[in-house]
Design an enzyme around this catalytic site. Structure first.
Site, PDB file in Angstrom:
ATOM      1  N   TYR A 229       0.812  -1.233   0.000  1.00 44.50           N
ATOM      2  CA  TYR A 229       0.000   0.000   0.000  1.00 44.50           C
ATOM      3  C   TYR A 229       0.837   1.271   0.000  1.00 44.50           C
ATOM      4  O   TYR A 229       0.446   2.265   0.618  1.00 44.50           O
ATOM      5  CB  TYR A 229      -0.960  -0.003   1.202  1.00 44.50           C
ATOM      6  CG  TYR A 229      -2.087  -1.004   1.048  1.00 44.50           C
ATOM      7  CD1 TYR A 229      -3.174  -0.715   0.228  1.00 44.50           C
ATOM      8  CD2 TYR A 229      -2.048  -2.238   1.697  1.00 44.50           C
ATOM      9  CE1 TYR A 229      -4.197  -1.630   0.056  1.00 44.50           C
ATOM     10  CE2 TYR A 229      -3.073  -3.159   1.534  1.00 44.50           C
ATOM     11  CZ  TYR A 229      -4.141  -2.850   0.712  1.00 44.50           C
ATOM     12  OH  TYR A 229      -5.156  -3.755   0.537  1.00 44.50           O
TER      13      TYR A 229
ATOM     14  N   GLU B 273       7.309  -5.600  16.059  1.00 46.35           N
ATOM     15  CA  GLU B 273       6.673  -6.488  17.033  1.00 46.35           C
ATOM     16  C   GLU B 273       7.407  -7.821  17.133  1.00 46.35           C
ATOM     17  O   GLU B 273       7.070  -8.772  16.421  1.00 46.35           O
ATOM     18  CB  GLU B 273       5.197  -6.725  16.658  1.00 46.35           C
ATOM     19  CG  GLU B 273       4.326  -5.493  16.787  1.00 46.35           C
ATOM     20  CD  GLU B 273       2.841  -5.765  16.479  1.00 46.35           C
ATOM     21  OE1 GLU B 273       2.523  -6.875  16.010  1.00 46.35           O
ATOM     22  OE2 GLU B 273       2.024  -4.859  16.720  1.00 46.35           O
TER      23      GLU B 273
ATOM     24  N   GLU C 222       1.707   1.938  17.429  1.00 41.87           N
ATOM     25  CA  GLU C 222       0.697   1.271  16.598  1.00 41.87           C
ATOM     26  C   GLU C 222      -0.464   0.832  17.473  1.00 41.87           C
ATOM     27  O   GLU C 222      -0.259   0.236  18.532  1.00 41.87           O
ATOM     28  CB  GLU C 222       1.305   0.046  15.889  1.00 41.87           C
ATOM     29  CG  GLU C 222       0.341  -0.616  14.913  1.00 41.87           C
ATOM     30  CD  GLU C 222       0.869  -1.936  14.350  1.00 41.87           C
ATOM     31  OE1 GLU C 222       1.975  -1.935  13.761  1.00 41.87           O
ATOM     32  OE2 GLU C 222       0.187  -2.955  14.516  1.00 41.87           O
TER      33      GLU C 222
HETATM   34  C1  DCB Z   1       0.253  -6.156  14.211  1.00 46.01           C
HETATM   35  C2  DCB Z   1       1.227  -5.865  13.104  1.00 46.01           C
HETATM   36  C3  DCB Z   1       0.562  -5.391  11.841  1.00 46.01           C
HETATM   37  C4  DCB Z   1      -0.746  -6.046  11.687  1.00 46.01           C
HETATM   38  C5  DCB Z   1      -1.613  -5.512  12.803  1.00 46.01           C
HETATM   39  C6  DCB Z   1      -2.994  -6.144  12.843  1.00 46.01           C
HETATM   40  O1  DCB Z   1       0.178  -7.548  14.355  1.00 46.01           O
HETATM   41  F1  DCB Z   1       2.175  -4.982  13.471  1.00 46.01           F
HETATM   42  O2  DCB Z   1       1.424  -5.662  10.760  1.00 46.01           O
HETATM   43  O3  DCB Z   1      -1.349  -5.713  10.451  1.00 46.01           O
HETATM   44  O4  DCB Z   1      -1.025  -5.680  14.078  1.00 46.01           O
HETATM   45  O5  DCB Z   1      -2.921  -7.498  12.966  1.00 46.01           O
HETATM   46  C7  DCB Z   1      -1.941  -6.742   9.712  1.00 46.01           C
HETATM   47  C8  DCB Z   1      -2.724  -6.110   8.587  1.00 46.01           C
HETATM   48  C9  DCB Z   1      -3.257  -7.155   7.652  1.00 46.01           C
HETATM   49  C10 DCB Z   1      -2.125  -8.038   7.191  1.00 46.01           C
HETATM   50  C11 DCB Z   1      -1.388  -8.622   8.390  1.00 46.01           C
HETATM   51  C12 DCB Z   1      -0.180  -9.458   7.983  1.00 46.01           C
HETATM   52  O6  DCB Z   1      -3.770  -5.336   9.138  1.00 46.01           O
HETATM   53  O7  DCB Z   1      -3.870  -6.549   6.564  1.00 46.01           O
HETATM   54  O8  DCB Z   1      -2.649  -9.090   6.411  1.00 46.01           O
HETATM   55  O9  DCB Z   1      -0.923  -7.553   9.209  1.00 46.01           O
HETATM   56  O10 DCB Z   1       0.726  -8.672   7.339  1.00 46.01           O
HETATM   57  C13 DCB Z   1      -0.294  -8.122  15.536  1.00 46.01           C
HETATM   58  C14 DCB Z   1      -0.496  -7.413  16.686  1.00 46.01           C
HETATM   59  C15 DCB Z   1      -0.920  -8.034  17.853  1.00 46.01           C
HETATM   60  C16 DCB Z   1      -1.149  -9.396  17.846  1.00 46.01           C
HETATM   61  C17 DCB Z   1      -0.961 -10.125  16.691  1.00 46.01           C
HETATM   62  C18 DCB Z   1      -0.535  -9.502  15.529  1.00 46.01           C
HETATM   63  N1  DCB Z   1      -1.596 -10.030  19.004  1.00 46.01           N
HETATM   64  N2  DCB Z   1      -0.363 -10.278  14.340  1.00 46.01           N
HETATM   65  O11 DCB Z   1      -1.705  -9.416  20.066  1.00 46.01           O
HETATM   66  O12 DCB Z   1      -1.894 -11.257  18.973  1.00 46.01           O
HETATM   67  O13 DCB Z   1      -0.555 -11.498  14.423  1.00 46.01           O
HETATM   68  O14 DCB Z   1      -0.048  -9.786  13.262  1.00 46.01           O
END
Ligand code: DCB
Length: 552
Positions: free
Chosen positions: A259, A358, A446
């Site tokens: 993006y 992260e 974030e």
């Molecule tokens: C974080 C990441 C970020 C992610 C967002 C939402 O991940 F820093 O990269 O963004 O939070 O999950 C997502 C996008 C999606 C994309 C995906 C993979 O919104 O469009 O498909 O990344 O690139 C987190 C934050 C917290 C936790 C898990 C994640 N948690 N995670 O607490 O479990 O699994 O990505």
């Protein structure tokens, strides 16, 4: 027949109870002195509350907000404004109608969002709604204790306003011409003008209660890099070059490999226009990001950082590890990248370095993240001795307690805490207080209104609790994410232009919420809603509604 009557009666009762008895804002309670005026004006659609369900009656009303309400109530045709602002056309219309002069609110826009003065507000109000009203100089000026403080160009309007009962002044008899007006006070002014039009007596406004201040709440400055200069961390607080607490609030990009079109100068300018002073450039390492296409991703990151600088924003350069779990997995690549970037931006105060988005999975603070951070700090400091460096922690940057127990040495270091309102709540917030108490500076680089996977919800009520919490503590934040992906955390609706500007209708629910909080919860700018009835119609509704109220 009797049965039919009962059914009819029941239907009428139902219809009546279905009408909202009053505006339901969490901060407008029955019996508040402004409740009636706020209800009247918001029901008529002349102005709105905020997406988080508040009205913010004590927030100062801006020039743009005040003029927009007047234009709607008077049914004035809008003009063609030059400034890229949500109320530019309304302001232009009001200017052309002679409600104010160009020097009072310059059309270039620099004071659109500044609080409007009471004398100018009254002039615009009288020109818009009661242009025929006049007041006798001797009679009316005698009512105004601080009449000499009034600028001559406002005499006529203020005297007319007193004579027609639109303005009563403060209980001590002063008008405070150069003072500001709260949103609640503005509502009473408009309400009184509507009543004067219909020949009804006005309601004297009692002393407004001062804005509620949370004990110990941190007062922070906003504004961009040209105003605040090199940032510094004092204790746990992010401060500007002058040592004053500062708040950075803005948006993170989504992954640059997917993006980057929403990191254009136009996109960043559009975000800044809503009040952001921060942008985050999320350069994924894995998932088709930097590690697979280094030259291309670096070029996109640099272009995005430069666009943010050109728009006077602070900008976070984020080494967005995610699927690669431990930052140690690609520490050499990270060191080379940050060495080059710190050199490139050594003389610009705009750039903050986020060294590992992260860390997650099988990763430890003392074994992986801390030694990695030591290496990156050393690398960055070699070229840029004072830039702020943001450090993540295990469990997707939630384990700040581990960092608090075992922090790094050095100046201008902050620790990131990431949250998603649909997943994380009070427990994680109390971790922040624990870490702050131990002296750990926190930066929320974030967060999302969605669940932790970027979808679900949106959870605006929980997000509101989070932002209030951060604001009281003077903690800066950056929202996930500025893109039009079909997921709830995306701030833009699918198909939004990558170059902006975006009207309210192009923002998603999450985007509207985040954008309306860039200027803080006591927000100075009410962002207009998606659709409104025409001005003339609004005035009729407002008038009919006020006629239906008992005379006081
Ligand atoms: C974080 C990441 C970020 C992610 C967002 C939402 O991940 F820093 O990269 O963004 O939070 O999950 C997502 C996008 C999606 C994309 C995906 C993979 O919104 O469009 O498909 O990344 O690139 C987190 C934050 C917290 C936790 C898990 C994640 N948690 N995670 O607490 O479990 O699994 O990505």
């Amino acid at each position: 027949m009797r049965k039919l009557l009962c059914v009819l009666l029941a239907a009428v009762c139902l219809a009546l109870t279905a009408l909202p008895a009053r505006a339901s804002f969490s901060d407008v309670a029955p019996g508040d002195w402004y409740e009636e005026a706020v209800t009247e004006l918001t029901r008529a659609g002349a102005l709105k509350g905020y997406p988080d369900g508040t009205f913010r009656p004590n927030a100062k009303i801006s020039a743009a907000e005040f003029v927009a309400v007047a234009v709607r109530l008077a049914g004035l045709p809008e003009g063609q404004g030059q400034a890229p602002h949500w109320a530019a056309n309304q302001l232009q219309g009001a200017l052309q109608a002679g409600w104010y002069d160009w020097d009072e609110i310059p059309p270039t826009g620099e004071t659109f969002d500044a609080p409007i003065s009471r004398q100018l507000a009254v002039k615009i109000l009288m020109k818009a709604l009661l242009p025929q009203a006049r007041g006798d100089y001797n009679t009316e000026s005698a009512k105004i204790k601080d009449f000499p403080a009034l600028d001559g160009r406002y005499y006529e309007a203020v005297l007319a306003a007193y004579a027609s009962g639109v303005v009563h002044g403060d209980p001590d008899g002063s008008f405070r011409p150069r003072g500001t007006l709260s949103r609640a006070e503005a509502c009473t002014l408009f309400q009184n003008a509507a009543r004067a039009q219909s020949g009804q007596p006005s309601v004297p406004s009692p002393e407004p209660s001062p804005a509620p201040t949370v004990p110990g709440a941190v007062q922070t400055r906003q504004g961009g890099a040209s105003q605040n200069g090199w940032l510094q961390v004092k204790g746990t607080q992010l401060c500007n070059a002058a040592g004053e607490p500062v708040s950075l609030r803005g948006m993170s990009s989504h992954g640059l490999q997917w993006y980057s079109q929403f990191t254009s100068s136009g996109a960043i300018a559009a975000t800044a226009e809503y009040g952001a002073n921060l942008f985050r450039v999320a350069m994924y390492t894995g998932e088709g990001g930097y590690l697979s296409r280094p030259a291309e991703m670096k070029a996109r990151a640099v272009a995005a950082v430069d666009a943010a600088i050109a728009n006077d924003l602070y900008v976070i350069l984020d080494w967005h590890i995610l699927s690669d779990g431990s930052p140690m997995a690609h520490a050499d690549e990270a060191a080379a990248f940050f060495a080059e970037m710190a050199q490139r931006y050594r003389d610009t105060p705009n750039v903050l370095y986020e060294i590992c988005n992260e860390p997650n999975g099988n990763v430890s603070w003392p074994g992986d993240v801390k030694p990695y951070a030591q290496r990156m700090i050393q690398t960055i400091r070699a070229a840029s001795p004072k830039a702020v460096i943001l450090i993540g922690s295990p469990t997707w940057s939630q384990d700040i307690h581990l960092a608090a127990a075992d922090p790094l040495d050095g100046e201008n270091l902050m620790y990131t805490l990431h949250f998603y309102a649909g997943t994380h709540g009070a427990e994680l917030r109390s971790r922040i207080d624990g870490a702050l108490a131990q002296g750990l500076p926190i930066f929320v680089s974030e967060w999302g209104t969605s669940r932790a996977d970027g979808s679900g919800g949106v959870f605006l009520e929980q997000a509101g609790v989070w932002l209030d919490f951060l604001e009281r503590r003077g903690i800066s934040w950056c929202g996930w994410s500025l893109c039009d992906k079909n997921e709830t955390s995306a701030a833009l609706r699918p198909g939004a232009s990558p170059d902006g500007p975006w009207g309210w209708e192009e923002l998603s629910e999450s985007g509207r919420f985040m954008f309306s909080r860039f200027r803080g919860g006591g927000g100075q700018q009410a962002v207009p809603g998606p659709e409104r009835p025409s001005g003339r119609k609004i005035f009729e509704i407002a008038l009919n509604f006020s006629k239906s109220l008992p005379n006081k």
